[in-house]
Design an enzyme around this catalytic site. Structure first.
Site, PDB file in Angstrom:
ATOM      1  CG  HIS A 129      -0.318   0.068   2.578  1.00 25.11           C
ATOM      2  ND1 HIS A 129       0.088   1.231   3.325  1.00 25.11           N
ATOM      3  CD2 HIS A 129       0.302  -0.562   3.086  1.00 25.11           C
ATOM      4  CE1 HIS A 129       0.570   1.004   4.001  1.00 25.11           C
ATOM      5  NE2 HIS A 129       0.447  -0.535   4.082  1.00 25.11           N
ATOM      6  CB  CYS A 145       1.928  -3.532   5.030  1.00 24.66           C
ATOM      7  SG  CYS A 145       0.078  -4.091   6.015  1.00 24.66           S
TER       8      CYS A 145
END
Length: 170
Positions: A129, A145
């Site tokens: 992301h 992440c």
């Protein structure tokens, strides 16, 4: 004494320039051996780089932020969703560490850690992301992440499809 101040100042300025350079880095075309199929995303955690394989000899390389100590992982998965300006609900581990964080942060909010786009990974709570904290790119900073600069996640988002293979190595 003046020499020590000069050295400290040089180190401080150098660190600031390095962080600025990482925050403004652009993807670059690099050579890569034919170990992976075109369209595969390869994340080399120790390098803090993500590679999008273009063909048997080339890849696009992007700087990324990766899992901090104890939060790194390795394996093979796929992209199972693509979202622009996603809302974010913190996973249980994040809520446990930061109990005052809201249960949901709306997409587009400056406090939303997903930035302008996210691609979720199958089999877990992880995603590739964007970020609203560009200086975190290039570091060991997340709960697992993969963080990218917002222009870079936009570029990658447009280049890959749901179902793309993602290989994470340490």
């Amino acid at each position: 004494m003046l020499e020590r101040i000069a050295v400290t100042l040089a180190i401080t300025i150098g660190a600031g320039l390095a962080m600025t350079a990482a925050a403004e880095a652009r993807p670059e075309l690099v050579g890569m051996s034919g170990q992976y199929s075109p369209g595969t995303i390869v994340i080399r955690t120790h390098e803090r780089h993500l590679y999008l394989v273009l063909d048997g000899e080339h890849a696009m390389r992007y700087p990324v932020g990766v899992g901090k100590a104890g939060k790194q992982w390795a394996g093979t998965t796929t992209i199972d969703g693509k979202y622009r300006y996603p809302a974010w609900a913190p996973p249980a581990e994040v809520k446990r560490d930061k109990p005052n964080i809201p249960d949901v942060i709306p997409g587009g909010s400056p406090q939303n850690p997903m930035g302008v786009a996210a691609m979720t990974l199958a089999g877990g709570e992880y995603a590739i992301h964007g970020t609203n904290v560009p200086n975190s790119v290039g570091g060991f900073v997340s709960y697992g992440c993969i963080r990218m600069l917002n222009p870079d996640i936009t570029d990658l988002y447009d280049r890959v499809s749901i179902g793309a293979t993602v290989v994470v190595t340490r």
